[in-house]
Design a protein around this motif. Structure first.
Motif, PDB file in Angstrom:
ATOM      1  N   ALA A 162       0.827  -1.200   0.000  1.00 21.10           N
ATOM      2  CA  ALA A 162       0.000   0.000   0.000  1.00 21.10           C
ATOM      3  C   ALA A 162       0.871   1.264   0.000  1.00 21.10           C
ATOM      4  O   ALA A 162       2.027   1.247   0.453  1.00 21.10           O
ATOM      5  N   PRO A 163       0.342   2.393  -0.532  1.00 21.60           N
ATOM      6  CA  PRO A 163       1.079   3.663  -0.445  1.00 21.60           C
ATOM      7  C   PRO A 163       1.397   4.008   1.005  1.00 21.60           C
ATOM      8  O   PRO A 163       0.687   3.592   1.923  1.00 21.60           O
ATOM      9  N   LYS A 220       6.906   1.208  -6.488  1.00 25.09           N
ATOM     10  CA  LYS A 220       7.501   1.546  -7.791  1.00 25.09           C
ATOM     11  C   LYS A 220       6.517   1.336  -8.943  1.00 25.09           C
ATOM     12  O   LYS A 220       6.395   2.177  -9.836  1.00 25.09           O
ATOM     13  N   ASP A 221       5.806   0.224  -8.912  1.00 27.03           N
ATOM     14  CA  ASP A 221       4.916  -0.108 -10.033  1.00 27.03           C
ATOM     15  C   ASP A 221       3.499   0.440  -9.835  1.00 27.03           C
ATOM     16  O   ASP A 221       2.676   0.361 -10.751  1.00 27.03           O
ATOM     17  N   GLU A 227       1.157  11.736  -7.295  1.00 28.14           N
ATOM     18  CA  GLU A 227       2.610  11.587  -7.387  1.00 28.14           C
ATOM     19  C   GLU A 227       3.072  11.956  -8.800  1.00 28.14           C
ATOM     20  O   GLU A 227       2.352  11.730  -9.780  1.00 28.14           O
ATOM     21  N   SER A 228       4.269  12.532  -8.910  1.00 24.49           N
ATOM     22  CA  SER A 228       4.807  12.910 -10.225  1.00 24.49           C
ATOM     23  C   SER A 228       6.328  12.814 -10.192  1.00 24.49           C
ATOM     24  O   SER A 228       6.920  12.429  -9.177  1.00 24.49           O
ATOM     25  N   THR A 229       6.947  13.162 -11.296  1.00 25.46           N
ATOM     26  CA  THR A 229       8.414  13.171 -11.373  1.00 25.46           C
ATOM     27  C   THR A 229       8.883  14.435 -12.076  1.00 25.46           C
ATOM     28  O   THR A 229       8.144  15.037 -12.873  1.00 25.46           O
ATOM     29  N   THR A 230      10.090  14.857 -11.771  1.00 20.29           N
ATOM     30  CA  THR A 230      10.724  15.976 -12.475  1.00 20.29           C
ATOM     31  C   THR A 230      12.047  15.495 -13.057  1.00 20.29           C
ATOM     32  O   THR A 230      12.677  14.571 -12.519  1.00 20.29           O
ATOM     33  N   VAL A 231      12.432  16.098 -14.160  1.00 16.90           N
ATOM     34  CA  VAL A 231      13.686  15.721 -14.825  1.00 16.90           C
ATOM     35  C   VAL A 231      14.615  16.927 -14.824  1.00 16.90           C
ATOM     36  O   VAL A 231      14.244  18.018 -15.257  1.00 16.90           O
ATOM     37  N   VAL A 260       8.438  13.291  -7.060  1.00 16.16           N
ATOM     38  CA  VAL A 260       7.711  14.269  -6.257  1.00 16.16           C
ATOM     39  C   VAL A 260       6.525  13.531  -5.612  1.00 16.16           C
ATOM     40  O   VAL A 260       5.624  13.076  -6.317  1.00 16.16           O
ATOM     41  N   PRO A 261       6.504  13.359  -4.293  1.00 17.49           N
ATOM     42  CA  PRO A 261       5.445  12.575  -3.659  1.00 17.49           C
ATOM     43  C   PRO A 261       4.080  13.246  -3.792  1.00 17.49           C
ATOM     44  O   PRO A 261       3.976  14.447  -4.065  1.00 17.49           O
ATOM     45  N   ALA A 262       3.063  12.458  -3.597  1.00 15.96           N
ATOM     46  CA  ALA A 262       1.698  12.967  -3.624  1.00 15.96           C
ATOM     47  C   ALA A 262       1.444  13.828  -2.387  1.00 15.96           C
ATOM     48  O   ALA A 262       2.086  13.674  -1.344  1.00 15.96           O
TER      49      ALA A 262
END
Length: 405
Positions: free
Chosen positions: A180-181, A205-206, A253-257, A269-271
């Motif tokens: 679970a998250p 991760k998935d 949740e997201s990601t930055t590059v 970047v966490p939720a």
């Protein structure tokens, strides 16, 4: 307030007592839903059979009143106990006057029960003398009653005793919480979080914690689960997760590059979640499970249709060993064993093993198991169920037996 027309023939009260065994999970006060819950074919068949001749007087409780006015705060179990020696045999109480049923899921405080015991059989009605041989003409006048939808119908059990268990503690398998998250941090470096605080969470991760179209998602917060072990076989029946509170997902949740030295670096970047309810303080590492949809559950008290032989696994609460009346216990029987909400079971005290010193030689003997109370299942899982202790004449404890009543 909703304006409710009263039909020419008012709903039969004893039928209501019998069939009104419904509350909505997560929303016990939504009795308007409960009033439309269907009667099972088996329950109706039993009631119809009983309605033909009434109930033997031997099935009545010794002090069953000839007249009883339903009061606010009454429950189906309490009134069934008032009239029947075995209150879980509610279809027989219902069947006493099934011919008058308009809606078997409606019962209102202020209605009056009349008990007719003529001919060696018992019949219950809402009209004085209705079960007697000759009846007169009854003039029915339409009326209008104003009442709130909430609180119209009587529940089977006192809602305050079981409401928290309909949505709070859960029994999960070994991997559910681990997958679970999880909460990873609080806003402003807060370690302990309570209602109104903002926190950050991420999935595995998935399975990242992301938004979905529609209303804002709600999650329940749990902490490490306690194993529930079968007292007889030692099998792990599940893990009881500790309920902490609720959060609302604000951003997924997201990601930055970021590019450095011609290399791309991906940062998670966490939720963002907001704590909207907290029973205990929440901290990093606690797990999130989606808020389940409301369910309509039947708590019609009845004996299981198959033979049940089980044990009490635990008494709910921190380090609680003995159970009191109106306390919740976990039993080692669940849906895989045919257990359903509303099933009533007898509690047998596990007889002690003692050393008999009264004979010529010492001998180890086991005292017989003694019946000490009743419990009712209200939330079954696959291998384990939560049940409410209804009545006792001794103190149940983990390891005691449960059997058909």
């Amino acid at each position: 307030m909703k304006k409710l027309p009263i039909p020419a023939r008012r709903p039969n009260l004893s039928a209501s007592l019998a069939a009104l065994a419904v509350v909505a999970a997560g929303g016990v006060g939504t009795t308007a839903w409960a009033q439309n819950y269907p009667i099972t074919p088996q329950q109706r068949a039993t009631a119809q059979q009983t309605a033909q001749a009434g109930v033997p007087l031997s099935e009545l409780a010794p002090n069953a009143p000839d007249e009883y006015t339903v009061k606010p705060g009454d429950t189906l179990w309490a009134i069934s106990r008032l009239y029947l020696l075995r209150p879980w045999r509610w279809p027989e109480l219902w069947g006493m006057n099934i011919n008058e049923i308009a809606n078997p899921h409606r019962i209102y405080p202020g209605q009056v029960l009349y008990l007719d015991k003529s001919g060696g059989r018992a019949r219950l009605t809402t009209r004085r003398g209705a079960g007697g041989g000759e009846g007169g003409t009854i003039k029915l006048t339409p009326r209008t009653r104003f009442d709130s939808l909430a609180g119209m119908a009587l529940p089977t059990l006192n809602p305050s005793l079981i409401e928290p268990f309909l949505s709070e503690p859960i029994v999960v398998d070994e991997n559910t919480l681990q997958a679970a998250p999880r909460i990873v941090a609080g806003n402003d470096s807060r370690v302990l979080l309570s209602r109104g605080d903002r926190a950050y969470a991420r999935g595995e991760k998935d399975t990242p914690l992301v938004e979905v179209p529609g209303p804002l998602q709600h999650y329940r917060v749990f902490r490490s689960a306690t194993p529930l072990k079968d007292p007889g076989t030692g099998e792990i029946l599940g893990y009881e997760a500790q309920y902490l509170g609720k959060v609302r997902l604000q951003r997924g949740e997201s990601t930055t590059v970021e590019t450095k030295d011609d290399k791309d670096y991906i940062t998670v970047v966490p939720a963002t979640v907001d704590v909207i309810a907290a029973r205990e303080e929440i901290r990093a590492g606690d797990r999130l499970l989606p808020e389940p949809p409301r369910q309509l559950l039947s708590y019609a008290p009845r004996a299981p249709s198959t033979q049940v032989e089980g044990r009490i696994v635990s008494v709910y609460g921190n380090a609680v060993q003995f159970a009191a009346q109106n306390q919740v216990v976990a039993i080692n029987k669940g849906t895989r064993d045919g257990i359903d909400s509303g099933h009533v079971l007898a509690i047998l005290k596990n007889g002690e093993t003692i050393l008999d010193r009264t004979g010529e030689k010492k001998e180890t003997i086991k005292l017989p198991n003694e019946r000490i109370g009743l419990l009712m299942v209200f939330r079954p899982f696959e291998k384990v169920s939560y049940a409410l202790v209804l009545e006792i004449n001794d103190t149940p404890r983990a390891g005691d037996f449960i059997v058909n009543p």
